[in-house]
Design a protein around this motif. Sequence first.
Motif, PDB file in Angstrom:
ATOM      1  N   THR A  17       0.821  -1.218   0.000  1.00  0.00           N
ATOM      2  CA  THR A  17       0.000   0.000   0.000  1.00  0.00           C
ATOM      3  C   THR A  17       0.846   1.255   0.000  1.00  0.00           C
ATOM      4  O   THR A  17       0.319   2.313  -0.266  1.00  0.00           O
ATOM      5  CB  THR A  17      -0.910   0.048   1.236  1.00  0.00           C
ATOM      6  N   PHE A  18       2.101   1.148   0.325  1.00  0.00           N
ATOM      7  CA  PHE A  18       2.947   2.338   0.367  1.00  0.00           C
ATOM      8  C   PHE A  18       3.861   2.432  -0.846  1.00  0.00           C
ATOM      9  O   PHE A  18       4.998   2.856  -0.758  1.00  0.00           O
ATOM     10  CB  PHE A  18       3.772   2.350   1.666  1.00  0.00           C
ATOM     11  N   ASN A  63      -7.824   1.207  -7.222  1.00  0.00           N
ATOM     12  CA  ASN A  63      -6.807   0.229  -6.851  1.00  0.00           C
ATOM     13  C   ASN A  63      -5.843   0.896  -5.876  1.00  0.00           C
ATOM     14  O   ASN A  63      -6.009   2.059  -5.524  1.00  0.00           O
ATOM     15  CB  ASN A  63      -6.079  -0.328  -8.086  1.00  0.00           C
ATOM     16  N   ALA A  64      -4.837   0.178  -5.428  1.00  0.00           N
ATOM     17  CA  ALA A  64      -3.913   0.687  -4.409  1.00  0.00           C
ATOM     18  C   ALA A  64      -3.167   1.934  -4.890  1.00  0.00           C
ATOM     19  O   ALA A  64      -2.970   2.877  -4.124  1.00  0.00           O
ATOM     20  CB  ALA A  64      -2.928  -0.401  -4.004  1.00  0.00           C
ATOM     21  N   ILE A  65      -2.753   1.979  -6.151  1.00  0.00           N
ATOM     22  CA  ILE A  65      -2.014   3.139  -6.669  1.00  0.00           C
ATOM     23  C   ILE A  65      -2.909   4.363  -6.711  1.00  0.00           C
ATOM     24  O   ILE A  65      -2.490   5.470  -6.383  1.00  0.00           O
ATOM     25  CB  ILE A  65      -1.399   2.794  -8.043  1.00  0.00           C
ATOM     26  N   ALA A  66      -4.162   4.188  -7.099  1.00  0.00           N
ATOM     27  CA  ALA A  66      -5.110   5.311  -7.111  1.00  0.00           C
ATOM     28  C   ALA A  66      -5.318   5.831  -5.698  1.00  0.00           C
ATOM     29  O   ALA A  66      -5.337   7.049  -5.474  1.00  0.00           O
ATOM     30  CB  ALA A  66      -6.436   4.877  -7.730  1.00  0.00           C
ATOM     31  N   ASP A  67      -5.442   4.931  -4.734  1.00  0.00           N
ATOM     32  CA  ASP A  67      -5.615   5.343  -3.338  1.00  0.00           C
ATOM     33  C   ASP A  67      -4.400   6.122  -2.843  1.00  0.00           C
ATOM     34  O   ASP A  67      -4.536   7.139  -2.164  1.00  0.00           O
ATOM     35  CB  ASP A  67      -5.859   4.130  -2.439  1.00  0.00           C
ATOM     36  N   ASP A 101      -7.697   1.289 -16.758  1.00  0.00           N
ATOM     37  CA  ASP A 101      -7.676   0.068 -15.953  1.00  0.00           C
ATOM     38  C   ASP A 101      -6.442  -0.146 -15.095  1.00  0.00           C
ATOM     39  O   ASP A 101      -6.538  -0.697 -14.008  1.00  0.00           O
ATOM     40  CB  ASP A 101      -7.868  -1.157 -16.845  1.00  0.00           C
ATOM     41  N   ASN A 102      -5.262   0.225 -15.588  1.00  0.00           N
ATOM     42  CA  ASN A 102      -4.046  -0.127 -14.853  1.00  0.00           C
ATOM     43  C   ASN A 102      -2.875   0.754 -15.286  1.00  0.00           C
ATOM     44  O   ASN A 102      -3.020   1.628 -16.143  1.00  0.00           O
ATOM     45  CB  ASN A 102      -3.715  -1.611 -15.066  1.00  0.00           C
TER      46      ASN A 102
END
Length: 135
Positions: A17-18, A63-67, A101-102
């Motif tokens: 997540t980091f 997704n995690a990168i967007a967060d 999407d990614n």
Amino acid sequence: MKKIILAGVFSLCSISTFAEVAVIINPSNASNIDADTIKKIYLGKSKSFDNGTKVNPVNQNDNAIADEFNDKVVGKSSNQLNAYWSKLIFTGKGTPPVKLDNDQAVLDFVAANGDAIGYVESGKVNDKVKVVGKF
């Protein structure tokens, strides 16, 4: 033993997540872009680069990168940002960035569009885009 395994799983989840987020633009774009400018672009408060070119921002699907990007750069959680954009859409005052999407989809889009800005996990950056910030 179960506690050790659970601790290991939680550690791995928290590490992912980091991830470092890289904000990217097309290499042909010579604009000066700082963190405040990026935030304004993603909140719909800035519609062009400093050279006058209209900006075409892209987001990633949840997704995690967007967060990470929303938290570190925009300063809002994904839920807060969705609520923010819902209000602007409802009042006719804005259109949110398109969601891809990614990381690879963002890399391809930014490489193909001189007016694009996006973000990806920093380890995924290639030589077809230019990094303007890491967060």
